[in-house]
Write an enzyme that holds these catalytic residues in place. Structure first.
Site, PDB file in Angstrom:
ATOM      1  N   CYS A 111     -49.802 127.465  27.534  1.00  0.00           N
ATOM      2  CA  CYS A 111     -49.936 126.759  28.803  1.00  0.00           C
ATOM      3  C   CYS A 111     -51.364 126.875  29.341  1.00  0.00           C
ATOM      4  O   CYS A 111     -51.958 125.888  29.781  1.00  0.00           O
ATOM      5  CB  CYS A 111     -48.938 127.317  29.826  1.00  0.00           C
ATOM      6  SG  CYS A 111     -48.833 126.347  31.343  1.00  0.00           S
ATOM      7  N   CYS A 112     -51.932 128.072  29.285  1.00  0.00           N
ATOM      8  CA  CYS A 112     -53.315 128.264  29.732  1.00  0.00           C
ATOM      9  C   CYS A 112     -54.294 127.473  28.860  1.00  0.00           C
ATOM     10  O   CYS A 112     -55.268 126.911  29.362  1.00  0.00           O
ATOM     11  CB  CYS A 112     -53.680 129.743  29.700  1.00  0.00           C
ATOM     12  SG  CYS A 112     -52.939 130.737  31.012  1.00  0.00           S
ATOM     13  N   CYS A 134     -52.235 130.049  38.963  1.00  0.00           N
ATOM     14  CA  CYS A 134     -51.166 129.079  39.174  1.00  0.00           C
ATOM     15  C   CYS A 134     -49.995 129.741  39.911  1.00  0.00           C
ATOM     16  O   CYS A 134     -49.725 130.930  39.725  1.00  0.00           O
ATOM     17  CB  CYS A 134     -50.677 128.543  37.826  1.00  0.00           C
ATOM     18  SG  CYS A 134     -51.931 127.612  36.914  1.00  0.00           S
ATOM     19  N   CYS A 183     -47.367 131.658  37.801  1.00  0.00           N
ATOM     20  CA  CYS A 183     -47.687 132.897  37.081  1.00  0.00           C
ATOM     21  C   CYS A 183     -48.443 133.907  37.938  1.00  0.00           C
ATOM     22  O   CYS A 183     -49.148 134.770  37.396  1.00  0.00           O
ATOM     23  CB  CYS A 183     -48.496 132.572  35.827  1.00  0.00           C
ATOM     24  SG  CYS A 183     -47.740 131.337  34.743  1.00  0.00           S
ATOM     25  N   CYS A 205     -56.667 134.338  31.155  1.00  0.00           N
ATOM     26  CA  CYS A 205     -56.048 133.027  30.987  1.00  0.00           C
ATOM     27  C   CYS A 205     -56.443 132.356  29.681  1.00  0.00           C
ATOM     28  O   CYS A 205     -55.783 131.428  29.230  1.00  0.00           O
ATOM     29  CB  CYS A 205     -56.416 132.117  32.163  1.00  0.00           C
ATOM     30  SG  CYS A 205     -58.174 131.737  32.265  1.00  0.00           S
TER      31      CYS A 205
END
Length: 242
Positions: free
Chosen positions: A124-125, A205, A208, A231
């Site tokens: 995702c990062c 985010c 997280c 990240c």
């Protein structure tokens, strides 16, 4: 006063060379020198507009209101962060803030349901932060970060100048402690991130990021409960974050 050796330097050297030339210069003076003399048109500051970001942004604005600032909008940031960004940009008079993020096509291919963070933090990062930033850094020789040694154990040996492949990372606040940072917030009368008072000491985010327990590592609220500490933007550092 610019070091005599620095006056003849027009082609950036490696990190250790830059440290030797500019290691005794800091703050707005350092940023102005780097942007005008060492990396003209080829340097930018990357900011999350988080809880500690205002100090470095203020230094950049003092050096040059047009100092380029790159802001990665992952699409999953707190609304408070976006409003804080707008507040700081106006307050500091920054004129070149570049918002970047994943494209619609990238999200459709890599995270169609928007829940990738729940399955794979790193992926995702990579999708939402690392890839967009690499696009934004294209054509630049250097970039400035707000990382500091006190923030976490993985940053404890962070240098002022850091080799990042063919680019240079500049960490002007690397050796600052929390007390000095707070003093600068007060001296410059800088506004605070609205979530800081609620226990969010390092903000990414909303998916997280959690509040930090009193006395805990300031970054312990990021990806809490996992072994992840960065990240991906800074995973090329030659310390334990690699």
């Amino acid at each position: 006063m610019m070091p005599e050796a620095a006056q003849t330097l027009r082609v950036p050297g490696r990190a250790e060379d830059l440290a030797g030339l500019y290691g005794g210069i800091e703050g707005a003076e350092l940023l102005g020198l780097l942007s005008r003399e060492v990396f003209p048109g080829r340097i930018a500051l990357v900011s999350s507009f988080g809880t500690e970001s205002a100090v470095l942004l203020a230094m950049a604005a003092e050096a040059d209101p047009a100092f380029p600032v790159i802001f990665v909008n992952t699409g999953k940031l707190f609304g408070e962060t976006l409003r804080y960004r707008d507040q700081l940009v106006k307050r500091l008079g920054l004129t070149d803030v570049r918002e970047v993020g994943p494209s619609a096509a990238e999200l459709a291919a890599g995270d169609p349901d928007g829940m990738l963070f729940n399955r794979d933090y790193d992926a995702c990062c990579q999708l939402r932060k690392t890839v967009p930033l690499q696009r934004a850094l294209a054509g630049l020789d250097a970039w400035v970060t707000g990382r500091k040694r006190f923030q976490s154990a993985t940053r404890a040996a962070l240098p002022l100048f850091e080799q990042d492949g063919d680019r240079i990372k500049v960490n002007p606040l690397a050796d600052w402690d929390k007390e000095r940072l707070e003093e600068e917030f007060t001296r410059r009368d800088l506004p605070r991130h609205p979530l800081e008072a609620d226990g969010f000491l390092s903000i990414g985010c909303y998916t997280c990021t959690e509040r930090v327990a009193p006395g805990a590592d300031p970054r312990s609220g990021r990806w809490a409960g996992s072994a992840k500490t960065e990240c991906g933007i800074h995973m090329n550092w030659t310390g334990t974050a690699r």
